[in-house]
Design a protein around this motif. Structure first.
Motif, PDB file in Angstrom:
ATOM      1  N   LEU A  17       0.828  -1.205   0.000  1.00 29.61           N
ATOM      2  CA  LEU A  17       0.000   0.000   0.000  1.00 29.61           C
ATOM      3  C   LEU A  17       0.863   1.256   0.000  1.00 29.61           C
ATOM      4  O   LEU A  17       0.579   2.217  -0.726  1.00 29.61           O
ATOM      5  N   GLN A  18       1.929   1.236   0.786  1.00 25.89           N
ATOM      6  CA  GLN A  18       2.828   2.393   0.819  1.00 25.89           C
ATOM      7  C   GLN A  18       3.496   2.610  -0.536  1.00 25.89           C
ATOM      8  O   GLN A  18       3.627   3.748  -0.985  1.00 25.89           O
ATOM      9  N   ARG A  19       3.886   1.530  -1.204  1.00 30.08           N
ATOM     10  CA  ARG A  19       4.493   1.660  -2.536  1.00 30.08           C
ATOM     11  C   ARG A  19       3.517   2.264  -3.531  1.00 30.08           C
ATOM     12  O   ARG A  19       3.917   2.903  -4.499  1.00 30.08           O
ATOM     13  N   ALA A  20       2.223   2.046  -3.269  1.00 31.84           N
ATOM     14  CA  ALA A  20       1.188   2.610  -4.136  1.00 31.84           C
ATOM     15  C   ALA A  20       0.846   4.042  -3.750  1.00 31.84           C
ATOM     16  O   ALA A  20      -0.048   4.649  -4.331  1.00 31.84           O
ATOM     17  N   GLY A  21       1.557   4.573  -2.750  1.00 30.40           N
ATOM     18  CA  GLY A  21       1.377   5.970  -2.372  1.00 30.40           C
ATOM     19  C   GLY A  21       0.435   6.218  -1.211  1.00 30.40           C
ATOM     20  O   GLY A  21       0.065   7.364  -0.939  1.00 30.40           O
ATOM     21  N   ILE A  22       0.045   5.178  -0.504  1.00 29.35           N
ATOM     22  CA  ILE A  22      -0.854   5.338   0.642  1.00 29.35           C
ATOM     23  C   ILE A  22       0.001   5.450   1.903  1.00 29.35           C
ATOM     24  O   ILE A  22       0.819   4.582   2.190  1.00 29.35           O
ATOM     25  N   SER A  23      -0.199   6.512   2.646  1.00 34.48           N
ATOM     26  CA  SER A  23       0.623   6.774   3.828  1.00 34.48           C
ATOM     27  C   SER A  23       0.220   5.899   5.018  1.00 34.48           C
ATOM     28  O   SER A  23      -0.884   5.346   5.051  1.00 34.48           O
ATOM     29  N   GLN A  24       1.125   5.825   5.986  1.00 39.68           N
ATOM     30  CA  GLN A  24       0.825   5.099   7.228  1.00 39.68           C
ATOM     31  C   GLN A  24      -0.397   5.690   7.912  1.00 39.68           C
ATOM     32  O   GLN A  24      -1.241   4.955   8.429  1.00 39.68           O
ATOM     33  N   ARG A  25      -0.503   7.002   7.914  1.00 42.17           N
ATOM     34  CA  ARG A  25      -1.663   7.659   8.547  1.00 42.17           C
ATOM     35  C   ARG A  25      -2.962   7.282   7.840  1.00 42.17           C
ATOM     36  O   ARG A  25      -3.981   7.052   8.477  1.00 42.17           O
ATOM     37  N   SER A  26      -2.920   7.211   6.529  1.00 44.79           N
ATOM     38  CA  SER A  26      -4.107   6.832   5.770  1.00 44.79           C
ATOM     39  C   SER A  26      -4.483   5.376   6.039  1.00 44.79           C
ATOM     40  O   SER A  26      -5.663   5.047   6.197  1.00 44.79           O
ATOM     41  N   ILE A  27      -3.494   4.502   6.092  1.00 43.87           N
ATOM     42  CA  ILE A  27      -3.752   3.100   6.432  1.00 43.87           C
ATOM     43  C   ILE A  27      -4.386   3.018   7.816  1.00 43.87           C
ATOM     44  O   ILE A  27      -5.384   2.318   8.019  1.00 43.87           O
ATOM     45  N   ALA A  28      -3.832   3.753   8.754  1.00 44.78           N
ATOM     46  CA  ALA A  28      -4.361   3.754  10.123  1.00 44.78           C
ATOM     47  C   ALA A  28      -5.807   4.241  10.150  1.00 44.78           C
ATOM     48  O   ALA A  28      -6.670   3.634  10.794  1.00 44.78           O
ATOM     49  N   ARG A  29      -6.072   5.308   9.451  1.00 42.04           N
ATOM     50  CA  ARG A  29      -7.423   5.874   9.418  1.00 42.04           C
ATOM     51  C   ARG A  29      -8.411   4.883   8.806  1.00 42.04           C
ATOM     52  O   ARG A  29      -9.495   4.668   9.328  1.00 42.04           O
ATOM     53  N   ARG A  30      -8.023   4.280   7.697  1.00 45.13           N
ATOM     54  CA  ARG A  30      -8.911   3.345   6.997  1.00 45.13           C
ATOM     55  C   ARG A  30      -9.192   2.093   7.832  1.00 45.13           C
ATOM     56  O   ARG A  30     -10.287   1.542   7.767  1.00 45.13           O
ATOM     57  N   THR A  31      -8.196   1.625   8.565  1.00 48.06           N
ATOM     58  CA  THR A  31      -8.325   0.368   9.312  1.00 48.06           C
ATOM     59  C   THR A  31      -8.698   0.579  10.777  1.00 48.06           C
ATOM     60  O   THR A  31      -8.762  -0.383  11.535  1.00 48.06           O
ATOM     61  N   MET A  32      -8.929   1.827  11.137  1.00 47.14           N
ATOM     62  CA  MET A  32      -9.264   2.187  12.521  1.00 47.14           C
ATOM     63  C   MET A  32      -8.201   1.691  13.506  1.00 47.14           C
ATOM     64  O   MET A  32      -8.486   1.151  14.566  1.00 47.14           O
ATOM     65  N   GLN A  33      -6.954   1.883  13.114  1.00 51.24           N
ATOM     66  CA  GLN A  33      -5.821   1.569  13.970  1.00 51.24           C
ATOM     67  C   GLN A  33      -5.108   2.870  14.281  1.00 51.24           C
ATOM     68  O   GLN A  33      -5.263   3.862  13.562  1.00 51.24           O
ATOM     69  N   SER A  34      -4.317   2.836  15.328  1.00 48.77           N
ATOM     70  CA  SER A  34      -3.499   4.009  15.609  1.00 48.77           C
ATOM     71  C   SER A  34      -2.289   3.960  14.668  1.00 48.77           C
ATOM     72  O   SER A  34      -1.887   2.883  14.221  1.00 48.77           O
ATOM     73  N   PRO A  35      -1.720   5.132  14.376  1.00 46.47           N
ATOM     74  CA  PRO A  35      -0.512   5.134  13.543  1.00 46.47           C
ATOM     75  C   PRO A  35       0.604   4.275  14.148  1.00 46.47           C
ATOM     76  O   PRO A  35       1.361   3.644  13.406  1.00 46.47           O
ATOM     77  N   SER A  36       0.667   4.225  15.472  1.00 45.21           N
ATOM     78  CA  SER A  36       1.707   3.406  16.099  1.00 45.21           C
ATOM     79  C   SER A  36       1.464   1.914  15.866  1.00 45.21           C
ATOM     80  O   SER A  36       2.420   1.150  15.720  1.00 45.21           O
ATOM     81  N   GLU A  37       0.205   1.486  15.787  1.00 47.40           N
ATOM     82  CA  GLU A  37      -0.096   0.082  15.485  1.00 47.40           C
ATOM     83  C   GLU A  37       0.356  -0.260  14.066  1.00 47.40           C
ATOM     84  O   GLU A  37       0.938  -1.326  13.831  1.00 47.40           O
ATOM     85  N   VAL A  38       0.077   0.637  13.135  1.00 46.61           N
ATOM     86  CA  VAL A  38       0.509   0.418  11.753  1.00 46.61           C
ATOM     87  C   VAL A  38       2.028   0.341  11.697  1.00 46.61           C
ATOM     88  O   VAL A  38       2.596  -0.540  11.044  1.00 46.61           O
ATOM     89  N   TYR A  39       2.696   1.241  12.403  1.00 44.89           N
ATOM     90  CA  TYR A  39       4.155   1.242  12.451  1.00 44.89           C
ATOM     91  C   TYR A  39       4.674  -0.097  12.997  1.00 44.89           C
ATOM     92  O   TYR A  39       5.611  -0.681  12.444  1.00 44.89           O
TER      93      TYR A  39
END
Length: 105
Positions: A17-39
């Motif tokens: 997803l990141q290679r496709a240009g989706i940021s960690q924050r966007s992944i977190a928002r979409r998946t209802m996770q905290s940015p630290s969980e995504v990290y």
């Protein structure tokens, strides 16, 4: 992507997803996770909790069946197509359909 989803390799999913240009924050928002969980997942943390896997699949717009976390409508349609190719004998097709639609315990 499908292989990573099937293996529940969320690290690879998130990297793709990141290679496709989706940021960690966007992944977190979409998946209802905290940015630290995504990290943490990007650093190798495994996700095993069913509810979290469902939330991730739903948030990313991925059929739950791709991750093996639920029997859903998209899984049903794939199974129906497979059953349609099993046999031309209606009784065999119905037996295969019943086997595919029986929830596993």
């Amino acid at each position: 992507m499908r292989t990573a989803l099937a293996r529940r390799d969320l690290k690879q999913v998130y990297e793709l997803l990141q290679r496709a240009g989706i940021s960690q924050r966007s992944i977190a928002r979409r998946t209802m996770q905290s940015p630290s969980e995504v990290y943490e997942i990007l650093r190798g943390r495994q996700v095993l909790a069913h509810d979290v896997l469902v939330r991730i699949a739903d948030g990313l717009g991925v059929p739950r069946g791709y991750m093996g976390v639920a029997y859903d409508e998209s899984t049903e349609s794939v199974l129906d197509m497979a059953v349609a190719n099993v046999s031309t004998d209606p009784s065999e097709r119905e037996e295969a359909r019943r086997m595919c639609h029986t929830p596993r315990t």
